[in-house]
Design a protein around this motif. Structure first.
Motif, PDB file in Angstrom:
ATOM      1  N   ARG A 173       1.284   7.264 -40.417  1.00 24.42           N
ATOM      2  CA  ARG A 173       0.113   7.908 -39.806  1.00 24.42           C
ATOM      3  C   ARG A 173      -0.844   8.461 -40.863  1.00 24.42           C
ATOM      4  O   ARG A 173      -2.048   8.209 -40.842  1.00 24.42           O
ATOM      5  CB  ARG A 173       0.583   9.057 -38.903  1.00 24.42           C
ATOM      6  CG  ARG A 173      -0.574   9.743 -38.140  1.00 24.42           C
ATOM      7  CD  ARG A 173      -0.252  11.188 -37.775  1.00 24.42           C
ATOM      8  NE  ARG A 173       1.042  11.391 -37.157  1.00 24.42           N
ATOM      9  CZ  ARG A 173       1.262  11.312 -35.844  1.00 24.42           C
ATOM     10  NH1 ARG A 173       0.280  11.018 -35.022  1.00 24.42           N
ATOM     11  NH2 ARG A 173       2.475  11.551 -35.369  1.00 24.42           N
ATOM     12  N   TRP A 174      -0.299   9.212 -41.825  1.00 23.78           N
ATOM     13  CA  TRP A 174      -1.172   9.897 -42.787  1.00 23.78           C
ATOM     14  C   TRP A 174      -1.673   8.963 -43.883  1.00 23.78           C
ATOM     15  O   TRP A 174      -2.781   9.134 -44.392  1.00 23.78           O
ATOM     16  CB  TRP A 174      -0.461  11.128 -43.362  1.00 23.78           C
ATOM     17  CG  TRP A 174      -0.063  12.060 -42.248  1.00 23.78           C
ATOM     18  CD1 TRP A 174       1.199  12.447 -41.902  1.00 23.78           C
ATOM     19  CD2 TRP A 174      -0.946  12.678 -41.293  1.00 23.78           C
ATOM     20  NE1 TRP A 174       1.157  13.260 -40.798  1.00 23.78           N
ATOM     21  CE2 TRP A 174      -0.138  13.426 -40.408  1.00 23.78           C
ATOM     22  CE3 TRP A 174      -2.328  12.666 -41.095  1.00 23.78           C
ATOM     23  CZ2 TRP A 174      -0.669  14.159 -39.334  1.00 23.78           C
ATOM     24  CZ3 TRP A 174      -2.865  13.398 -40.035  1.00 23.78           C
ATOM     25  CH2 TRP A 174      -2.038  14.124 -39.176  1.00 23.78           C
ATOM     26  N   ARG A 175      -0.913   7.935 -44.203  1.00 21.75           N
ATOM     27  CA  ARG A 175      -1.423   6.923 -45.139  1.00 21.75           C
ATOM     28  C   ARG A 175      -2.564   6.150 -44.497  1.00 21.75           C
ATOM     29  O   ARG A 175      -3.584   5.870 -45.137  1.00 21.75           O
ATOM     30  CB  ARG A 175      -0.300   5.983 -45.566  1.00 21.75           C
ATOM     31  CG  ARG A 175       0.722   6.663 -46.473  1.00 21.75           C
ATOM     32  CD  ARG A 175       1.835   5.752 -46.902  1.00 21.75           C
ATOM     33  NE  ARG A 175       1.400   4.745 -47.862  1.00 21.75           N
ATOM     34  CZ  ARG A 175       2.222   4.020 -48.610  1.00 21.75           C
ATOM     35  NH1 ARG A 175       3.541   4.207 -48.500  1.00 21.75           N
ATOM     36  NH2 ARG A 175       1.773   3.135 -49.459  1.00 21.75           N
ATOM     37  N   ASP A 176      -2.411   5.808 -43.208  1.00 24.24           N
ATOM     38  CA  ASP A 176      -3.471   5.083 -42.496  1.00 24.24           C
ATOM     39  C   ASP A 176      -4.752   5.912 -42.416  1.00 24.24           C
ATOM     40  O   ASP A 176      -5.855   5.370 -42.420  1.00 24.24           O
ATOM     41  CB  ASP A 176      -3.025   4.702 -41.081  1.00 24.24           C
ATOM     42  CG  ASP A 176      -1.987   3.581 -41.082  1.00 24.24           C
ATOM     43  OD1 ASP A 176      -1.807   2.957 -42.154  1.00 24.24           O
ATOM     44  OD2 ASP A 176      -1.362   3.343 -40.033  1.00 24.24           O
ATOM     45  N   ARG A 177      -4.609   7.226 -42.320  1.00 25.76           N
ATOM     46  CA  ARG A 177      -5.783   8.095 -42.234  1.00 25.76           C
ATOM     47  C   ARG A 177      -6.360   8.405 -43.617  1.00 25.76           C
ATOM     48  O   ARG A 177      -7.364   9.114 -43.725  1.00 25.76           O
ATOM     49  CB  ARG A 177      -5.430   9.408 -41.517  1.00 25.76           C
ATOM     50  CG  ARG A 177      -5.232   9.186 -40.020  1.00 25.76           C
ATOM     51  CD  ARG A 177      -5.120  10.472 -39.257  1.00 25.76           C
ATOM     52  NE  ARG A 177      -5.043  10.199 -37.830  1.00 25.76           N
ATOM     53  CZ  ARG A 177      -4.743  11.090 -36.902  1.00 25.76           C
ATOM     54  NH1 ARG A 177      -4.493  12.347 -37.252  1.00 25.76           N
ATOM     55  NH2 ARG A 177      -4.699  10.766 -35.627  1.00 25.76           N
ATOM     56  N   GLY A 178      -5.707   7.902 -44.652  1.00 30.17           N
ATOM     57  CA  GLY A 178      -6.264   8.031 -46.002  1.00 30.17           C
ATOM     58  C   GLY A 178      -6.185   9.431 -46.573  1.00 30.17           C
ATOM     59  O   GLY A 178      -7.071   9.854 -47.332  1.00 30.17           O
ATOM     60  N   ILE A 179      -5.128  10.165 -46.236  1.00 29.57           N
ATOM     61  CA  ILE A 179      -4.983  11.536 -46.771  1.00 29.57           C
ATOM     62  C   ILE A 179      -4.877  11.490 -48.301  1.00 29.57           C
ATOM     63  O   ILE A 179      -4.040  10.784 -48.854  1.00 29.57           O
ATOM     64  CB  ILE A 179      -3.734  12.228 -46.182  1.00 29.57           C
ATOM     65  CG1 ILE A 179      -3.867  12.424 -44.667  1.00 29.57           C
ATOM     66  CG2 ILE A 179      -3.473  13.560 -46.880  1.00 29.57           C
ATOM     67  CD1 ILE A 179      -4.971  13.364 -44.228  1.00 29.57           C
ATOM     68  N   THR A 180      -5.745  12.282 -48.945  1.00 31.73           N
ATOM     69  CA  THR A 180      -5.736  12.351 -50.414  1.00 31.73           C
ATOM     70  C   THR A 180      -5.457  13.760 -50.936  1.00 31.73           C
ATOM     71  O   THR A 180      -5.228  13.943 -52.128  1.00 31.73           O
ATOM     72  CB  THR A 180      -7.095  11.907 -50.984  1.00 31.73           C
ATOM     73  OG1 THR A 180      -8.110  12.772 -50.439  1.00 31.73           O
ATOM     74  CG2 THR A 180      -7.407  10.465 -50.620  1.00 31.73           C
ATOM     75  N   THR A 181      -5.528  14.771 -50.038  1.00 29.47           N
ATOM     76  CA  THR A 181      -5.371  16.166 -50.446  1.00 29.47           C
ATOM     77  C   THR A 181      -4.419  16.868 -49.485  1.00 29.47           C
ATOM     78  O   THR A 181      -4.570  16.749 -48.271  1.00 29.47           O
ATOM     79  CB  THR A 181      -6.736  16.894 -50.457  1.00 29.47           C
ATOM     80  OG1 THR A 181      -7.619  16.209 -51.340  1.00 29.47           O
ATOM     81  CG2 THR A 181      -6.596  18.335 -50.914  1.00 29.47           C
ATOM     82  N   LEU A 182      -3.464  17.617 -50.047  1.00 31.67           N
ATOM     83  CA  LEU A 182      -2.472  18.338 -49.244  1.00 31.67           C
ATOM     84  C   LEU A 182      -2.600  19.838 -49.509  1.00 31.67           C
ATOM     85  O   LEU A 182      -2.764  20.246 -50.658  1.00 31.67           O
ATOM     86  CB  LEU A 182      -1.054  17.895 -49.621  1.00 31.67           C
ATOM     87  CG  LEU A 182      -0.769  16.388 -49.593  1.00 31.67           C
ATOM     88  CD1 LEU A 182       0.507  16.080 -50.362  1.00 31.67           C
ATOM     89  CD2 LEU A 182      -0.650  15.903 -48.148  1.00 31.67           C
ATOM     90  N   VAL A 183      -2.530  20.643 -48.454  1.00 30.49           N
ATOM     91  CA  VAL A 183      -2.563  22.102 -48.589  1.00 30.49           C
ATOM     92  C   VAL A 183      -1.185  22.645 -48.212  1.00 30.49           C
ATOM     93  O   VAL A 183      -0.707  22.431 -47.095  1.00 30.49           O
ATOM     94  CB  VAL A 183      -3.634  22.725 -47.664  1.00 30.49           C
ATOM     95  CG1 VAL A 183      -3.592  24.253 -47.758  1.00 30.49           C
ATOM     96  CG2 VAL A 183      -5.018  22.209 -48.033  1.00 30.49           C
ATOM     97  N   VAL A 184      -0.533  23.331 -49.172  1.00 28.35           N
ATOM     98  CA  VAL A 184       0.823  23.847 -48.960  1.00 28.35           C
ATOM     99  C   VAL A 184       0.860  25.314 -49.396  1.00 28.35           C
ATOM    100  O   VAL A 184       0.437  25.649 -50.502  1.00 28.35           O
ATOM    101  CB  VAL A 184       1.866  23.026 -49.765  1.00 28.35           C
ATOM    102  CG1 VAL A 184       3.268  23.553 -49.507  1.00 28.35           C
ATOM    103  CG2 VAL A 184       1.793  21.546 -49.402  1.00 28.35           C
ATOM    104  N   THR A 185       1.400  26.189 -48.520  1.00 30.08           N
ATOM    105  CA  THR A 185       1.305  27.629 -48.794  1.00 30.08           C
ATOM    106  C   THR A 185       2.639  28.328 -49.033  1.00 30.08           C
ATOM    107  O   THR A 185       2.680  29.544 -49.151  1.00 30.08           O
ATOM    108  CB  THR A 185       0.553  28.341 -47.648  1.00 30.08           C
ATOM    109  OG1 THR A 185       1.192  28.012 -46.402  1.00 30.08           O
ATOM    110  CG2 THR A 185      -0.905  27.908 -47.599  1.00 30.08           C
ATOM    111  N   SER A 186       3.749  27.578 -49.110  1.00 24.44           N
ATOM    112  CA  SER A 186       5.027  28.215 -49.479  1.00 24.44           C
ATOM    113  C   SER A 186       5.957  27.192 -50.113  1.00 24.44           C
ATOM    114  O   SER A 186       5.832  25.983 -49.883  1.00 24.44           O
ATOM    115  CB  SER A 186       5.710  28.847 -48.260  1.00 24.44           C
ATOM    116  OG  SER A 186       6.406  27.863 -47.516  1.00 24.44           O
ATOM    117  N   GLY A 187       6.925  27.699 -50.894  1.00 26.32           N
ATOM    118  CA  GLY A 187       7.901  26.832 -51.544  1.00 26.32           C
ATOM    119  C   GLY A 187       8.773  26.102 -50.540  1.00 26.32           C
ATOM    120  O   GLY A 187       9.122  24.931 -50.717  1.00 26.32           O
ATOM    121  N   GLU A 188       9.110  26.817 -49.469  1.00 27.80           N
ATOM    122  CA  GLU A 188       9.925  26.236 -48.397  1.00 27.80           C
ATOM    123  C   GLU A 188       9.214  25.013 -47.797  1.00 27.80           C
ATOM    124  O   GLU A 188       9.816  23.955 -47.590  1.00 27.80           O
ATOM    125  CB  GLU A 188      10.108  27.347 -47.352  1.00 27.80           C
ATOM    126  CG  GLU A 188      10.820  26.998 -46.083  1.00 27.80           C
ATOM    127  CD  GLU A 188      10.720  28.132 -45.059  1.00 27.80           C
ATOM    128  OE1 GLU A 188      11.368  27.987 -44.026  1.00 27.80           O
ATOM    129  OE2 GLU A 188      10.011  29.141 -45.294  1.00 27.80           O
TER     130      GLU A 188
END
Length: 246
Positions: A173-188
């Protein structure tokens, strides 16, 4: 730039809505959700046991979202005689909005390291400290307060629960949508994101994405997992994340 926001709701949808207003392509994939904590029902008694000038710490906005309704159900308000501290500006604002009380917080980064540097927390000998948090996390705050002579008690106001997804389906799904940037707010959540996708998706796509995180500690963790393009936002709230995503 096509962005995937993995932070929990409702913050994830709020950030995506603001990004789309700026003309960016963005979606949510919340990796955790929140449920009431084991100690939430004892919160009124724990607050009532504190003496004037004792300390209350709030380690996330989620604490306020669970704790304030629990107090309202008991027909209680936040005691005015206590000293309140928050992990950062957004958490301080959340408590101030519902209580109108003064809340102290570190103005640099939203971390326990910055919180324990506050001038007013250098002399806490003999005081009681109640730490309101989610399920157990880092112990730096409690350990530092104990070293400085305070009595420390926890109150688990909420629990984090992992949301389950089918990794192969989400990878497509996310490769097809061309995701290039990820937002992550915790180590978990970072570990969860890394473990979610099949190895081929990690190799060909996930580790090539730009990663926006909220602390140097998280950036180090990400680099150890194999990410190379890592940016550290100047805070953990959506305003800081928007600045990093510009």
């Amino acid at each position: 730039m096509t962005i995937l926001v993995t932070r929990p709701e409702p913050a994830a949808s709020e950030l995506v809505s603001r990004l789309r207003t700026q003309g960016k392509l963005a979606w949510t994939l919340p990796l955790i959700e929140f449920t009431p904590g084991r100690d939430l029902q004892q919160l009124p008694q724990k607050l009532a046991a504190l003496r004037p000038g004792d300390l209350v710490f709030l380690l996330s906005q989620q604490v306020v979202l669970f704790a304030h309704p629990a107090l309202q159900q008991s027909a209680l308000s936040w005691p005015e005689t206590l000293d309140y501290y928050a992990i950062g500006r957004s958490t301080a604002l959340a408590l101030h909005t519902v209580s109108h009380l003064k809340v102290d917080y570190p103005h640099a980064r939203e971390t326990s390291e910055e919180l324990v540097r506050l001038n007013r927390l250098q002399q806490v000998n003999g005081k009681r400290a109640l730490i309101l948090r989610g399920s157990p996390g880092r112990e730096l705050l409690a350990e530092t307060l104990l070293e400085r002579g305070a009595e420390v008690e926890y109150c688990e106001c909420y629990q984090r629960c992992e949301k389950h997804y089918e990794g192969a389906i989400e990878g497509r799904r996310w490769r097809d949508r061309g995701i290039t940037t990820l937002v992550v707010t915790s180590g978990e959540m970072l570990q969860q994101l890394f473990a979610l996708f099949p190895p081929i998706d990690r190799r060909e796509w996930l580790l090539h994405c730009r990663l926006v995180v909220v602390s140097e500690r998280l950036a180090t963790q990400a680099a150890e997992l194999g990410w190379q393009d890592i940016d550290v936002a100047d805070g953990a709230d959506n305003d800081a994340l928007l600045r990093a995503l510009r």
